[in-house]
Design an enzyme around this catalytic site. Structure first.
Site, mmCIF file in Angstrom:
data_model
loop_
_atom_site.group_PDB
_atom_site.id
_atom_site.type_symbol
_atom_site.label_atom_id
_atom_site.label_comp_id
_atom_site.label_asym_id
_atom_site.label_seq_id
_atom_site.Cartn_x
_atom_site.Cartn_y
_atom_site.Cartn_z
ATOM 1 N N SER A 133 35.655 -38.081 -27.785
ATOM 2 C CA SER A 133 34.263 -38.347 -28.140
ATOM 3 C C SER A 133 33.686 -39.312 -27.113
ATOM 4 O O SER A 133 34.208 -40.411 -26.938
ATOM 5 C CB SER A 133 34.234 -38.954 -29.551
ATOM 6 O OG SER A 133 32.927 -39.315 -29.922
ATOM 7 N N LYS A 159 33.219 -34.083 -26.621
ATOM 8 C CA LYS A 159 32.111 -34.258 -27.582
ATOM 9 C C LYS A 159 31.188 -35.327 -27.037
ATOM 10 O O LYS A 159 31.632 -36.438 -26.723
ATOM 11 C CB LYS A 159 32.699 -34.659 -28.934
ATOM 12 C CG LYS A 159 31.739 -35.316 -29.921
ATOM 13 C CD LYS A 159 32.372 -35.377 -31.311
ATOM 14 C CE LYS A 159 32.088 -36.685 -32.021
ATOM 15 N NZ LYS A 159 32.745 -36.768 -33.351
ATOM 16 N N LEU A 160 29.913 -34.988 -26.909
ATOM 17 C CA LEU A 160 28.930 -35.951 -26.428
ATOM 18 C C LEU A 160 28.153 -36.505 -27.614
ATOM 19 O O LEU A 160 27.634 -35.747 -28.435
ATOM 20 C CB LEU A 160 27.930 -35.288 -25.472
ATOM 21 C CG LEU A 160 28.486 -34.597 -24.226
ATOM 22 C CD1 LEU A 160 27.327 -34.034 -23.385
ATOM 23 C CD2 LEU A 160 29.330 -35.559 -23.405
ATOM 24 N N LYS A 161 28.068 -37.812 -27.691
ATOM 25 C CA LYS A 161 27.192 -38.426 -28.680
ATOM 26 C C LYS A 161 25.751 -38.225 -28.198
ATOM 27 O O LYS A 161 25.460 -38.410 -27.008
ATOM 28 C CB LYS A 161 27.508 -39.914 -28.794
ATOM 29 C CG LYS A 161 28.861 -40.200 -29.439
ATOM 30 C CD LYS A 161 28.848 -39.787 -30.905
ATOM 31 C CE LYS A 161 30.030 -40.381 -31.663
ATOM 32 N NZ LYS A 161 29.985 -40.063 -33.105
ATOM 33 N N ASN A 189 25.172 -38.084 -35.418
ATOM 34 C CA ASN A 189 25.274 -39.148 -36.427
ATOM 35 C C ASN A 189 23.945 -39.387 -37.147
ATOM 36 O O ASN A 189 23.463 -40.509 -37.241
ATOM 37 C CB ASN A 189 25.774 -40.463 -35.803
ATOM 38 C CG ASN A 189 27.240 -40.402 -35.415
ATOM 39 O OD1 ASN A 189 27.568 -40.395 -34.227
ATOM 40 N ND2 ASN A 189 28.120 -40.325 -36.383
ATOM 41 N N GLU A 212 27.164 -31.699 -34.557
ATOM 42 C CA GLU A 212 27.712 -32.449 -35.691
ATOM 43 C C GLU A 212 26.645 -33.346 -36.299
ATOM 44 O O GLU A 212 25.970 -34.094 -35.593
ATOM 45 C CB GLU A 212 28.903 -33.273 -35.168
ATOM 46 C CG GLU A 212 29.657 -34.086 -36.214
ATOM 47 C CD GLU A 212 30.875 -34.809 -35.607
ATOM 48 O OE1 GLU A 212 31.314 -34.412 -34.500
ATOM 49 O OE2 GLU A 212 31.358 -35.764 -36.222
ATOM 50 N N ASP A 237 29.792 -34.077 -40.897
ATOM 51 C CA ASP A 237 30.724 -35.209 -40.900
ATOM 52 C C ASP A 237 30.322 -36.102 -42.083
ATOM 53 O O ASP A 237 30.865 -35.953 -43.196
ATOM 54 C CB ASP A 237 30.623 -35.936 -39.546
ATOM 55 C CG ASP A 237 31.402 -37.238 -39.465
ATOM 56 O OD1 ASP A 237 32.006 -37.655 -40.465
ATOM 57 O OD2 ASP A 237 31.421 -37.881 -38.384
ATOM 58 N N GLY A 289 37.710 -38.794 -36.223
ATOM 59 C CA GLY A 289 38.336 -40.090 -35.997
ATOM 60 C C GLY A 289 37.345 -41.213 -36.192
ATOM 61 O O GLY A 289 36.136 -40.990 -36.281
HETATM 62 O O1 OSB Z 1 30.753 -39.775 -35.999
HETATM 63 O O2 OSB Z 1 32.627 -39.007 -35.440
HETATM 64 C C1 OSB Z 1 31.881 -39.975 -35.565
HETATM 65 C C2 OSB Z 1 33.553 -43.115 -34.171
HETATM 66 C C3 OSB Z 1 33.167 -44.049 -35.108
HETATM 67 C C4 OSB Z 1 32.354 -43.669 -36.141
HETATM 68 C C5 OSB Z 1 31.922 -42.345 -36.244
HETATM 69 C C6 OSB Z 1 32.318 -41.393 -35.315
HETATM 70 C C7 OSB Z 1 33.123 -41.799 -34.245
HETATM 71 C C8 OSB Z 1 33.514 -40.913 -33.158
HETATM 72 C C9 OSB Z 1 34.765 -41.251 -32.393
HETATM 73 O O3 OSB Z 1 32.865 -39.954 -32.800
HETATM 74 C C10 OSB Z 1 35.942 -40.563 -32.932
HETATM 75 C C11 OSB Z 1 37.229 -41.115 -32.376
HETATM 76 O O4 OSB Z 1 37.522 -40.875 -31.201
HETATM 77 O O5 OSB Z 1 37.961 -41.807 -33.113
HETATM 78 MG MG MG Z 2 30.645 -37.688 -36.378
#
Ligand code: OSB
Ligand code: MG
Length: 367
Positions: A133, A159-161, A189, A212, A237, A289
């Site tokens: 991520s 995965k790009l935020k 998110n 997501e 999620d 994660g």
């Molecule tokens: O939305 O998946 C998420 C990390 C912290 C809180 C929410 C998220 C995330 C990640 C990282 O995307 C996932 C990881 O590498 O543990």
């Molecule tokens: Mg997520």
């Protein structure tokens, strides 16, 4: 098994690089570790709550409070892994706190029985392919450097935020630089509204695996509406808080894919039920994660090895997050992590590494 008590441990782990998402920037991972001490041995749990309630309503101090005040004191008498969450049923919510407690008791039980998490959960593989991520960056060149580095290390999925203002252009840049073969997905998110549907449809030409959690966690119907406008599959999620909410979301057409996070759903046993709901409905799933230490990572990797986890998860190697993990580090091998095979989690915290990151501990005795 009878519990003597549970030790809470506040830990602060510096991240190797800042992790920026649509809900904020983290530079240090503050979390709670649990050590359940029972007559038959001890077990470890990791609470995924962040220090502030910005990913979900739960947060570190809230979890510590509900654990010491209600959850741990409820576990008097005989207890085993499977009975923890049912025993806590009268206490609403607080799934991350419950998940951590279940995990610690389950680990103690499985270590005593000589059974691994993977075996107990139903893992069918001994290694799992791993994604990574990638946080929001200050510039496109910085992003391309980061993605190029991870691909070089062997990660099989990126995965790009994303957030408004950082979505189509970064995706386009990654596709242009690294090609159409890279497994690529995005995570918002909850940063968008249904009114952004046309904008999100601009991601369609880039052949993403999924988008997501584009909308608010409570907006299941809006996700179903969005799915009619965007072609990219929608993955939930934050909205998936239980097997029953997963079944509802699937039935409503709110998601085509599910991110399974044990902490968010109240534990690994509920996570397995979500896995089973997805499998029964032909819905792809993967293990998410929360920047776990080696303790939570061990259990996540076991979950990721279930047959219905058909997509690479956010189960990255220890060094993607931390210089020093609290267990033996998880190391990427040809894009995969090995599922621990030893009893319980199959990993144990290293006392020195643990001491180094511990801020304080508290012992919660059981009467
Ligand atoms: O939305 O998946 C998420 C990390 C912290 C809180 C929410 C998220 C995330 C990640 C990282 O995307 C996932 C990881 O590498 O543990
Ligand atoms: Mg997520």
């Amino acid at each position: 098994m009878k519990l003597d008590g549970v030790e809470l441990r506040w830990v602060e782990m510096p991240l190797r690089s800042p992790f920026r998402t649509s809900f904020g920037t983290q530079t240090v991972r503050q979390l709670l570790l649990l050590r359940a001490v029972a007559d038959e041995g001890e077990g470890w749990g990791e609470c995924v709550a962040m220090s502030e309630p910005v990913y979900s309503s739960e947060y570190q101090e809230g979890c510590a409070d509900v654990l010491r005040r209600y959850l741990v004191p409820a576990l008097t008498g005989e207890v085993d892994g499977i009975s923890v969450v049912p025993r806590l049923k009268k206490y609403y919510g607080h799934r991350m706190a419950k998940a951590a407690l279940e995990m610690a008791v389950l680990d103690a039980e499985l270590r005593a029985r000589g059974v691994s998490f993977g075996r107990e959960l139903g893992a069918t593989r001994d290694r799992v392919p791993c994604g990574v991520s990638v946080g929001i960056m200050n510039s496109i060149p910085e992003l391309l450097d980061a993605v190029g580095g991870y691909l070089g290390e062997g990660y099989v999925r990126i995965k790009l935020k994303i957030e408004p203002g950082w979505d189509v252009e970064p995706v386009r840049a990654v596709r242009e630089r690294f090609g159409d073969e890279v497994l690529l997905q995005v995570d918002a998110n909850t940063a968008y509204a249904l009114a952004d549907a046309r904008h999100l449809a601009r991601l369609d030409p880039f052949d993403l695996l999924l988008i997501e959690q584009p909308l608010d966690e409570e907006e299941l119907l809006a996700h179903a509406e969005l799915a009619k406008v965007v072609q990219t599959p929608i993955c939930l999620d934050e909205s998936i808080t239980s097997a029953s909410s997963a079944a509802d979301a699937i039935r409503l057409g709110a998601c085509q894919i599910v991110n399974i996070k044990p902490g968010r759903v109240g534990g690994y046993l509920e996570a397995r039920r979500i896995h089973d709901v997805c499998a029964a409905n032909n819905i792809a799933a993967w293990c998410g994660g929360m920047l776990e230490t080696g303790i939570g990572r061990a259990a996540n990797v076991a979950l990721a090895a279930l047959p219905g986890c058909t997509l690479p998860g956010d189960t990255s190697a220890s060094d993607r997050y931390y210089k020093l993990d609290v267990t033996e580090p998880f190391v990427l091998d040809d894009g995969h992590l090995t599922v621990p095979a030893g009893p319980g989690l199959g990993v144990t915290p290293l006392p020195e590494a643990l001491e180094e990151v511990t801020v304080k501990t508290e012992w919660i005795p059981l009467a």
